[in-house]
Design an enzyme around this catalytic site. Structure first.
Site, PDB file in Angstrom:
ATOM      1  N   MET A   1       0.308  32.399 -24.351  1.00 27.36           N
ATOM      2  CA  MET A   1       1.616  31.948 -25.013  1.00 27.36           C
ATOM      3  C   MET A   1       1.389  30.402 -26.446  1.00 27.36           C
ATOM      4  O   MET A   1       1.805  30.924 -27.383  1.00 27.36           O
ATOM      5  CB  MET A   1       2.998  31.224 -24.195  1.00 27.36           C
ATOM      6  CG  MET A   1       4.071  30.714 -25.173  1.00 27.36           C
ATOM      7  SD  MET A   1       4.674  32.265 -26.281  1.00 27.36           S
ATOM      8  CE  MET A   1       5.369  33.376 -24.429  1.00 27.36           C
TER       9      MET A   1
ATOM     10  N   PHE B   1       1.150  -1.238   0.503  1.00 26.02           N
ATOM     11  CA  PHE B   1       0.184   0.328   0.006  1.00 26.02           C
ATOM     12  C   PHE B   1       0.940   1.428  -0.184  1.00 26.02           C
ATOM     13  O   PHE B   1       1.491   1.322   0.506  1.00 26.02           O
ATOM     14  CB  PHE B   1      -0.733   0.133   1.263  1.00 26.02           C
ATOM     15  CG  PHE B   1      -1.786   1.590   1.352  1.00 26.02           C
ATOM     16  CD1 PHE B   1      -2.346   2.053   0.222  1.00 26.02           C
ATOM     17  CD2 PHE B   1      -2.148   1.944   2.454  1.00 26.02           C
ATOM     18  CE1 PHE B   1      -3.391   2.406   0.454  1.00 26.02           C
ATOM     19  CE2 PHE B   1      -2.022   3.645   2.607  1.00 26.02           C
ATOM     20  CZ  PHE B   1      -3.317   3.515   1.287  1.00 26.02           C
ATOM     21  N   GLN B   2       0.615   1.803  -0.776  1.00 30.13           N
ATOM     22  CA  GLN B   2       1.509   3.340  -1.134  1.00 30.13           C
ATOM     23  C   GLN B   2       2.647   3.072  -1.020  1.00 30.13           C
ATOM     24  O   GLN B   2       3.700   3.917  -1.055  1.00 30.13           O
ATOM     25  CB  GLN B   2       0.803   4.270  -0.079  1.00 30.13           C
ATOM     26  CG  GLN B   2      -0.207   4.831   0.435  1.00 30.13           C
ATOM     27  CD  GLN B   2      -0.294   6.055   0.983  1.00 30.13           C
ATOM     28  OE1 GLN B   2       0.420   6.534   2.090  1.00 30.13           O
ATOM     29  NE2 GLN B   2      -1.816   6.878   0.283  1.00 30.13           N
TER      30      GLN B   2
ATOM     31  N   LYS C   1       9.683   3.060   5.760  1.00 34.70           N
ATOM     32  CA  LYS C   1       9.323   3.333   7.523  1.00 34.70           C
ATOM     33  C   LYS C   1      10.006   2.788   8.646  1.00 34.70           C
ATOM     34  O   LYS C   1      10.568   2.942   9.744  1.00 34.70           O
ATOM     35  CB  LYS C   1       7.602   2.804   7.430  1.00 34.70           C
ATOM     36  CG  LYS C   1       7.369   3.422   8.633  1.00 34.70           C
ATOM     37  CD  LYS C   1       5.763   3.148   8.712  1.00 34.70           C
ATOM     38  CE  LYS C   1       4.862   3.099   9.349  1.00 34.70           C
ATOM     39  NZ  LYS C   1       4.260   3.857  10.615  1.00 34.70           N
TER      40      LYS C   1
HETATM   41  C1  TPP Z   1       2.702  22.164 -16.882  1.00 32.56           C
HETATM   42  C2  TPP Z   1       3.024  22.907 -18.161  1.00 32.56           C
HETATM   43  N1  TPP Z   1       1.500  22.219 -19.144  1.00 32.56           N
HETATM   44  C3  TPP Z   1       1.621  23.177 -20.467  1.00 32.56           C
HETATM   45  C4  TPP Z   1       2.063  24.005 -20.811  1.00 32.56           C
HETATM   46  C5  TPP Z   1       2.054  24.689 -22.093  1.00 32.56           C
HETATM   47  N2  TPP Z   1       2.057  25.848 -21.932  1.00 32.56           N
HETATM   48  C6  TPP Z   1       3.307  26.760 -22.265  1.00 32.56           C
HETATM   49  S1  TPP Z   1       2.467  28.101 -22.422  1.00 32.56           S
HETATM   50  C7  TPP Z   1       1.220  28.096 -21.674  1.00 32.56           C
HETATM   51  C8  TPP Z   1       0.168  29.124 -21.580  1.00 32.56           C
HETATM   52  C9  TPP Z   1       0.247  29.805 -20.440  1.00 32.56           C
HETATM   53  O1  TPP Z   1      -1.246  29.859 -20.650  1.00 32.56           O
HETATM   54  P1  TPP Z   1      -1.117  31.273 -18.765  1.00 32.56           P
HETATM   55  O2  TPP Z   1      -0.907  30.729 -17.578  1.00 32.56           O
HETATM   56  O3  TPP Z   1      -2.173  31.508 -18.688  1.00 32.56           O
HETATM   57  O4  TPP Z   1      -0.356  32.276 -19.200  1.00 32.56           O
HETATM   58  P2  TPP Z   1       0.295  33.148 -20.751  1.00 32.56           P
HETATM   59  O5  TPP Z   1       0.969  32.500 -21.687  1.00 32.56           O
HETATM   60  O6  TPP Z   1      -1.519  33.102 -20.965  1.00 32.56           O
HETATM   61  O7  TPP Z   1       0.375  34.327 -20.200  1.00 32.56           O
HETATM   62  C10 TPP Z   1       1.044  26.456 -21.807  1.00 32.56           C
HETATM   63  C11 TPP Z   1      -0.061  25.961 -21.645  1.00 32.56           C
HETATM   64  C12 TPP Z   1       3.236  24.088 -20.173  1.00 32.56           C
HETATM   65  N3  TPP Z   1       4.459  25.005 -19.800  1.00 32.56           N
HETATM   66  N4  TPP Z   1       3.753  24.027 -18.607  1.00 32.56           N
END
Ligand code: TPP
Lengths: 164, 565
Positions: free
Chosen positions: B478, B116-117, B166
């Site tokens: 982005m 478990f875990q 543990k």
């Molecule tokens: C954990 C994770 N999942 C997916 C991505 C891919 N990714 C890079 S930038 C981005 C958009 C980020 O959106 P937001 O936080 O609204 O920031 P903005 O670019 O709008 O400033 C994504 C999905 C990532 N960098 N990290």
């Protein structure tokens, strides 16, 4: 280019998986690998045969050195030193009536040993460099190889023959 | 060795070792296999911050480590507790941040039985830690902890994980803490090779157009002072990577700002046209170099780095110098002095750079709606450039890097290598725990902030006045930007139809929630937020959803090929 790399490691659990993980994670390949304890039981010696251009080999050497459990890495090719490389093969070859004499003469020429005999097969032990082992396999193949096992390579520097 | 060994349980040994390593705070989350440790913590002076998700514990420890330079420490339980740390470990690993993570493990007898875990966290974390350990006997526990801290902080720093079954935590032994570690298989190089240093100085003496390209290694080795001395004495312009932000003063006249995909025009042009590139603690990441064939193509490259694997990995280096950035910079300055290298007249080169700066400086167009760059600019002004800024990932991260100028290192905390959304807020918590009086602001996106939003509860519980500035564009900005530029505006699953009301959400947690919808409201919202000293604040800035980060170099293109505003 093919390189034979000797790696001295701390004899701890998980070292082999660190090295295997490094090779797979970075897309390097391992052609042959052998591992065993050294005279000092706290250390193990690995011989790794790998392939790649200069840049990749440089990375392999550096990345190996970077692993915490690794004590020493020597790339025999890059160090420009002369070294001995050996592997072992066990070959179970077919020896029915017509073939027995041919098998025996190959064994004789190559100075191999027969380590197990049955009515239909001889198990032949060969040690040597890769070329020798390949040559025997090529000769036995038309006669019928039932089973083949090859070890990883073991390599060692020659004494006093460092080219500088 | 300590004189009088005393019998202690594994759990007590762990805490005693942390004490000897001068650990003041740990970030953690309890569970079955670490209950003995938590039981000992009950009587301990060690500060423990109870997070709301183990990933946040690791990011917080990482943020703590980045601002203080000390090792950050985490404690979590086995199985899901351990696997929840993986993203945090990978984040710290990519950015070379010294942390030690202790994970619980099922009893030694049960390992391998799908108990478990149970999770093989040593196997899982192997490629994203600098090193890791499964403790097999309580006797080796002190040595392993000593080594873990030593490995985490020395050489090229990084995360180390120690897995504690543990039964080992419960076993008793005479405790002695080793004063020193001696590992035959781990001896980092600190001093640079003298011959290479002399060659580097000779190249510098010849150079007409040198550029320093400084990365996170300068921050990690505390080499800012030496870098400043070096750059100013020889009038060498300095560009920094995202990780190097603040290692050279951003407001200094020799500063070129950031280089790379979203770097400044002058930084990318200077690197493209330089005749000598001096890379210090940087690793030629693809987001920095773009097309490798045209990156500093006409330059002699000197590369100073503590990690030999970084050298000549991506680009052929003429003069590699392995060692600690600070030591080596000191020696270079010394050798240059001995050799009487003249303080070059850089007028022509610096004028050329000034022209580039004049031609295209960081800019954006004001509008009826709030521009995200404007928000960052105002935060910069109102905090007088003195805040600790963390970021999430995406446009928010790039605008923070472009519009907030850092004059000191360890002020800008961002997930550079892994690009982990959800990093910024827990990292800000770690930074605030380390500096209770400092202004700590997470510049966030509306997407990223929701990846560790639960930590609002942590910040409220401990009265941490972390500020979150959400640049709320109702999309994964982005991602949307790439789709806009490279996928014919096909916005596939990158826009949000609905968000929680961030103001009410903050209030529900017991934090302060503020919103600005027009440019005129931005300053007053920031001022109100800065005045809050006893709890976290969310600032929800409703910004232009269409805004893009410029300049931009398309992935893999030469960095002089910038899409400008
Ligand atoms: C954990 C994770 N999942 C997916 C991505 C891919 N990714 C890079 S930038 C981005 C958009 C980020 O959106 P937001 O936080 O609204 O920031 P903005 O670019 O709008 O400033 C994504 C999905 C990532 N960098 N990290």
């Amino acid at each position: 280019m093919r390189h034979t790399i000797s790696v001295l490691v701390d004899n701890r659990p998980g070292v082999l998986s660190r090295i295997a993980g490094l090779f797979s994670g970075r897309g390097f390949n391992i052609e042959s690998l052998s591992v065993n304890e050294t005279l000092d039981p706290t250390m193990s010696q690995m011989t790794i045969v790998t392939r790649g251009d200069d840049r990749i080999l440089e990375q392999i050497n550096k990345q190996l050195n970077k692993l915490i459990d690794i004590i020493k890495v020597v790339d025999y090719e890059s160090s420009g030193s002369d070294f001995i490389e050996r592997e072992l093969a066990l070959i179970k070859v077919n020896v029915d009536e017509h073939k027995r004499s041919e098998v025996l003469s190959i064994i004789d020429i190559f100075r191999c040993k027969v380590v197990d005999v049955s009515r239909t097969h001889y198990t032949v032990e060969v040690t040597g460099d890769e070329n020798k082992i390949q040559a025997i396999i090529d000769l036995f193949r038309p006669l019928g190889i039932k089973e083949l096992i090859r070890s990883g390579k073991a390599a060692m520097l020659r004494e006093n023959k460092i080219k500088g | 060795m300590t004189k009088n060994p005393t019998k202690l349980k594994g759990a007590q040994i762990l805490l005693e070792c942390l004490h000897r390593e001068k650990v003041k705070v740990i970030f953690g989350y309890p569970g079955g296999s670490v209950l003995d440790v938590y039981n000992s913590l009950y009587d301990s002076d060690l500060q423990h911050i109870l997070v709301r998700h183990e990933q946040a514990a690791v990011h917080a420890a990482d943020g703590y480590a980045r601002v203080t330079g000390d090792v950050g420490v985490c404690l979590v339980t086995s199985g899901p507790g351990a696997t929840n740390t993986v993203t945090g470990l990978a984040t710290a690993y990519m950015d070379s941040i010294p942390i030690v993570v202790f994970t619980g493990q099922v009893p030694t007898m049960l390992i391998g039985n799908d108990a478990f875990q149970e999770a093989d966290i040593v196997g899982i974390s192997r490629p994203c830690t600098k090193h890791n350990y499964l403790v097999k006997t309580v006797a080796e526990l002190p040595r392993i902890i000593k080594e873990a801290f030593y490995i985490a902080r020395s050489g090229r720093p990084g995360p180390v994980l120690v897995d504690l079954p543990k039964d080992i935590i419960g076993a008793e032994i005479d405790f002695e803490y080793p004063e020193k570690t001696d590992m035959r298989s781990y001896r980092p190089t600190y001093k640079g090779n003298r011959r290479q240093i002399i060659r580097a100085v000779d190249e510098l003496a010849k150079s007409k157009k040198p550029v320093i390209y400084a990365g996170g290694g300068v921050v990690l080795s505390n080499a800012s002072h030496e870098l400043g001395l070096f750059a100013r004495s020889f009038q060498i312009p300095v560009t920094t990577t995202l990780m190097g932000m603040g290692c050279y003063p951003g407001t200094d006249s020799l500063s070129l700002g950031m280089l790379g995909m979203h770097g400044t025009y002058r930084a990318n042009m200077a690197v493209t046209n330089c005749d000598l590139l001096i890379a210090v603690g940087a690793r030629f990441d693809d987001r920095v170099t773009g097309d490798l064939n045209t990156f500093a193509a006409g330059a002699t490259v000197i590369h100073i780095d503590i990690d030999p694997t970084s050298i000549s990995k991506n680009i052929k280096v003429s003069i590699p110098i392995v060692g600690d950035a600070r030591e080596i910079l000191k020696e270079i300055i010394e050798v240059a002095g001995e050799k009487k290298v003249k303080k070059a007249d850089r007028k022509v080169w610096l004028d050329e750079i000034a022209d580039w700066k004049h031609k295209h400086s960081m800019d954006y167009q004001m509008d009826e709606v709030i521009k995200p760059q404007y928000v960052v600019e105002k935060i910069y002004e109102l905090t007088k450039g003195k805040a600790i800024i963390t970021t999430e990932v995406g446009q928010n991260q790039m605008w923070a890097a472009q519009y907030y100028l850092f004059d000191e290192p360890r002020r800008f905390l961002t997930s550079g290598g892994l690009g982990t959304m959800g990093y910024g807020f827990p990292a800000a918590i770690g930074a605030q725990v380390a500096n209770p009086k400092a202004t700590v602001i997470d510049i966030a996106g509306d997407g990223s902030i929701q990846m560790n939003i639960q930590e609002l509860a942590t910040a409220v519980q401990y009265g941490l006045p972390v500020k979150i500035a959400i640049l709320n564009n109702m999309c994964l900005g982005m991602v949307r930007q790439w789709q806009q530029l490279f996928y014919k505006k096909r916005y596939s699953h990158s826009t949000f139809a609905r968000h929680p009301d961030f103001v009410k959400l903050a209030e529900a947690y017991g934090a302060v929630g503020l919103r600005a919808e027009k440019p005129g409201e931005v300053v007053s919202v920031i001022k109100k937020a800065l005045a809050v000293k006893d709890r976290p604040v969310i600032m929800d800035f409703v910004v232009d959803p269409e805004e893009c980060v410029y300049p931009m170099v398309p992935a893999g293109a030469p960095i002089s090929n910038m899409i400008l505003l």
